[in-house]
Write a protein that holds these residues in place. Structure first.
Motif, PDB file in Angstrom:
ATOM      1  N   ARG A   1      11.542   0.467   7.130  1.00 16.37           N
ATOM      2  CA  ARG A   1      11.009   0.582   4.911  1.00 16.37           C
ATOM      3  C   ARG A   1      10.243   1.966   4.835  1.00 16.37           C
ATOM      4  O   ARG A   1      10.640   2.680   3.640  1.00 16.37           O
ATOM      5  CB  ARG A   1      10.424  -0.864   4.174  1.00 16.37           C
ATOM      6  CG  ARG A   1      10.346  -0.521   2.738  1.00 16.37           C
ATOM      7  CD  ARG A   1      10.144  -2.381   2.784  1.00 16.37           C
ATOM      8  NE  ARG A   1      10.159  -1.822   1.180  1.00 16.37           N
ATOM      9  CZ  ARG A   1       9.654  -1.969   0.231  1.00 16.37           C
ATOM     10  NH1 ARG A   1       7.802  -2.299   0.904  1.00 16.37           N
ATOM     11  NH2 ARG A   1       9.135  -2.053  -1.081  1.00 16.37           N
ATOM     12  N   GLY A   2       9.511   1.812   5.374  1.00 15.91           N
ATOM     13  CA  GLY A   2       8.134   3.668   4.706  1.00 15.91           C
ATOM     14  C   GLY A   2       9.022   4.935   6.026  1.00 15.91           C
ATOM     15  O   GLY A   2       8.905   5.333   4.534  1.00 15.91           O
ATOM     16  N   GLY A   3       9.958   4.175   6.922  1.00 14.86           N
ATOM     17  CA  GLY A   3      10.586   5.618   7.066  1.00 14.86           C
ATOM     18  C   GLY A   3      11.820   6.206   5.058  1.00 14.86           C
ATOM     19  O   GLY A   3      11.782   7.289   4.654  1.00 14.86           O
ATOM     20  N   GLN A   4      12.161   5.262   4.784  1.00 18.16           N
ATOM     21  CA  GLN A   4      13.121   5.286   3.188  1.00 18.16           C
ATOM     22  C   GLN A   4      12.000   5.262   2.421  1.00 18.16           C
ATOM     23  O   GLN A   4      12.796   6.132   1.862  1.00 18.16           O
ATOM     24  CB  GLN A   4      13.782   4.079   3.779  1.00 18.16           C
ATOM     25  CG  GLN A   4      14.665   3.699   4.696  1.00 18.16           C
ATOM     26  CD  GLN A   4      15.519   1.836   5.031  1.00 18.16           C
ATOM     27  OE1 GLN A   4      14.845   1.533   4.010  1.00 18.16           O
ATOM     28  NE2 GLN A   4      16.529   1.892   5.361  1.00 18.16           N
TER      29      GLN A   4
ATOM     30  N   GLY B   1       0.839  -0.872   0.026  1.00 15.39           N
ATOM     31  CA  GLY B   1      -0.067   0.094   0.400  1.00 15.39           C
ATOM     32  C   GLY B   1       0.831   1.151   0.100  1.00 15.39           C
ATOM     33  O   GLY B   1       0.943   2.243  -0.757  1.00 15.39           O
ATOM     34  N   LEU B   2       1.909   1.504   0.791  1.00 13.97           N
ATOM     35  CA  LEU B   2       2.561   2.718   0.632  1.00 13.97           C
ATOM     36  C   LEU B   2       3.700   2.880  -0.998  1.00 13.97           C
ATOM     37  O   LEU B   2       3.960   4.012  -0.465  1.00 13.97           O
ATOM     38  CB  LEU B   2       3.718   2.633   2.021  1.00 13.97           C
ATOM     39  CG  LEU B   2       4.690   3.700   2.291  1.00 13.97           C
ATOM     40  CD1 LEU B   2       4.040   5.075   2.616  1.00 13.97           C
ATOM     41  CD2 LEU B   2       5.337   3.578   3.173  1.00 13.97           C
ATOM     42  N   ASP B   3       4.037   1.347  -1.458  1.00 11.95           N
ATOM     43  CA  ASP B   3       4.285   1.209  -2.254  1.00 11.95           C
ATOM     44  C   ASP B   3       3.578   2.292  -3.506  1.00 11.95           C
ATOM     45  O   ASP B   3       4.063   3.125  -4.098  1.00 11.95           O
ATOM     46  CB  ASP B   3       5.152   0.098  -3.159  1.00 11.95           C
ATOM     47  CG  ASP B   3       6.488  -0.765  -2.127  1.00 11.95           C
ATOM     48  OD1 ASP B   3       6.536   0.065  -1.379  1.00 11.95           O
ATOM     49  OD2 ASP B   3       6.000  -1.907  -2.110  1.00 11.95           O
TER      50      ASP B   3
ATOM     51  N   VAL C   1       3.586  20.085   6.093  1.00  7.05           N
ATOM     52  CA  VAL C   1       4.238  19.425   7.055  1.00  7.05           C
ATOM     53  C   VAL C   1       3.657  18.588   7.048  1.00  7.05           C
ATOM     54  O   VAL C   1       2.846  17.091   5.627  1.00  7.05           O
ATOM     55  CB  VAL C   1       1.950  19.555   7.238  1.00  7.05           C
ATOM     56  CG1 VAL C   1       1.849  18.665   9.098  1.00  7.05           C
ATOM     57  CG2 VAL C   1       1.697  20.954   7.975  1.00  7.05           C
ATOM     58  N   LEU C   2       4.984  17.071   7.409  1.00  4.27           N
ATOM     59  CA  LEU C   2       4.638  15.484   7.390  1.00  4.27           C
ATOM     60  C   LEU C   2       4.675  15.334   8.705  1.00  4.27           C
ATOM     61  O   LEU C   2       5.352  15.503   9.697  1.00  4.27           O
ATOM     62  CB  LEU C   2       5.548  15.621   7.272  1.00  4.27           C
ATOM     63  CG  LEU C   2       6.390  13.742   6.947  1.00  4.27           C
ATOM     64  CD1 LEU C   2       5.404  13.109   6.070  1.00  4.27           C
ATOM     65  CD2 LEU C   2       7.908  13.830   6.372  1.00  4.27           C
ATOM     66  N   ASP C   3       4.036  13.664   8.590  1.00  4.07           N
ATOM     67  CA  ASP C   3       2.799  13.410  10.913  1.00  4.07           C
ATOM     68  C   ASP C   3       3.265  12.037   9.896  1.00  4.07           C
ATOM     69  O   ASP C   3       2.873  11.640   9.433  1.00  4.07           O
ATOM     70  CB  ASP C   3       2.285  13.200  10.909  1.00  4.07           C
ATOM     71  CG  ASP C   3       2.050  12.887  12.163  1.00  4.07           C
ATOM     72  OD1 ASP C   3       2.470  12.298  12.942  1.00  4.07           O
ATOM     73  OD2 ASP C   3       0.955  13.282  12.681  1.00  4.07           O
ATOM     74  N   VAL C   4       4.391  11.462  10.694  1.00  7.56           N
ATOM     75  CA  VAL C   4       4.942   9.832  10.545  1.00  7.56           C
ATOM     76  C   VAL C   4       5.032   9.718  12.313  1.00  7.56           C
ATOM     77  O   VAL C   4       5.602   8.505  12.482  1.00  7.56           O
ATOM     78  CB  VAL C   4       6.462   9.843   9.908  1.00  7.56           C
ATOM     79  CG1 VAL C   4       6.011  10.000   8.635  1.00  7.56           C
ATOM     80  CG2 VAL C   4       7.437  10.288  10.628  1.00  7.56           C
TER      81      VAL C   4
END
Length: 118
Positions: free
Chosen positions: A29-32, A2-4, A46-49
């Motif tokens: 992997r998502g962070g990368q 999904g993130l891909d 704005v980025l919220d992780v």
């Protein structure tokens, strides 16, 4: 998977201002992946992780991208474990990114050694 799909769709966006990905368990992997697309979304402010289990290597990759993302105004990494290596990466990003106005790091369990770097 999904993130891909999401990162592929967002690559080069010219309108996106906020990306809220908190509580999605994107992990290392998502962070990368977010780090890879961040320089290509120049409108992102704005980025919220937060709360995504992004550990050292993912956080380091993300912070290298944040360091040169001069369009980014607000960043939340709350709820991700921040060890000494990740704290050094955050310090690096803060030293080089002059546009960042807000950084949220609640519930990161930063130990004393990590706190010294930030």
């Amino acid at each position: 998977k999904g993130l891909d799909s999401l990162t592929n769709a967002l690559w080069g966006s010219q309108t996106l201002r906020e990306l809220m990905l908190d509580n999605n368990e994107i992990g290392e992997r998502g962070g990368q992946q977010i780090a890879n697309i961040l320089p290509h979304i120049r409108t992102l402010e704005v980025l919220d992780v937060g709360f995504n289990s992004i550990k050292s290597s993912g956080m380091s990759a993300l912070m290298k991208a944040v360091a040169v993302a001069h369009h980014l105004l607000s960043l939340s990494v709350s709820g991700n474990p921040i060890d000494t290596r990740a704290a050094r990466s955050i310090a690096y990003a803060l030293a080089y990114n002059q546009s960042l106005k807000s950084l949220f790091m609640d519930h990161c369990h930063i130990e004393h050694e990590g706190q010294r770097h930030i």
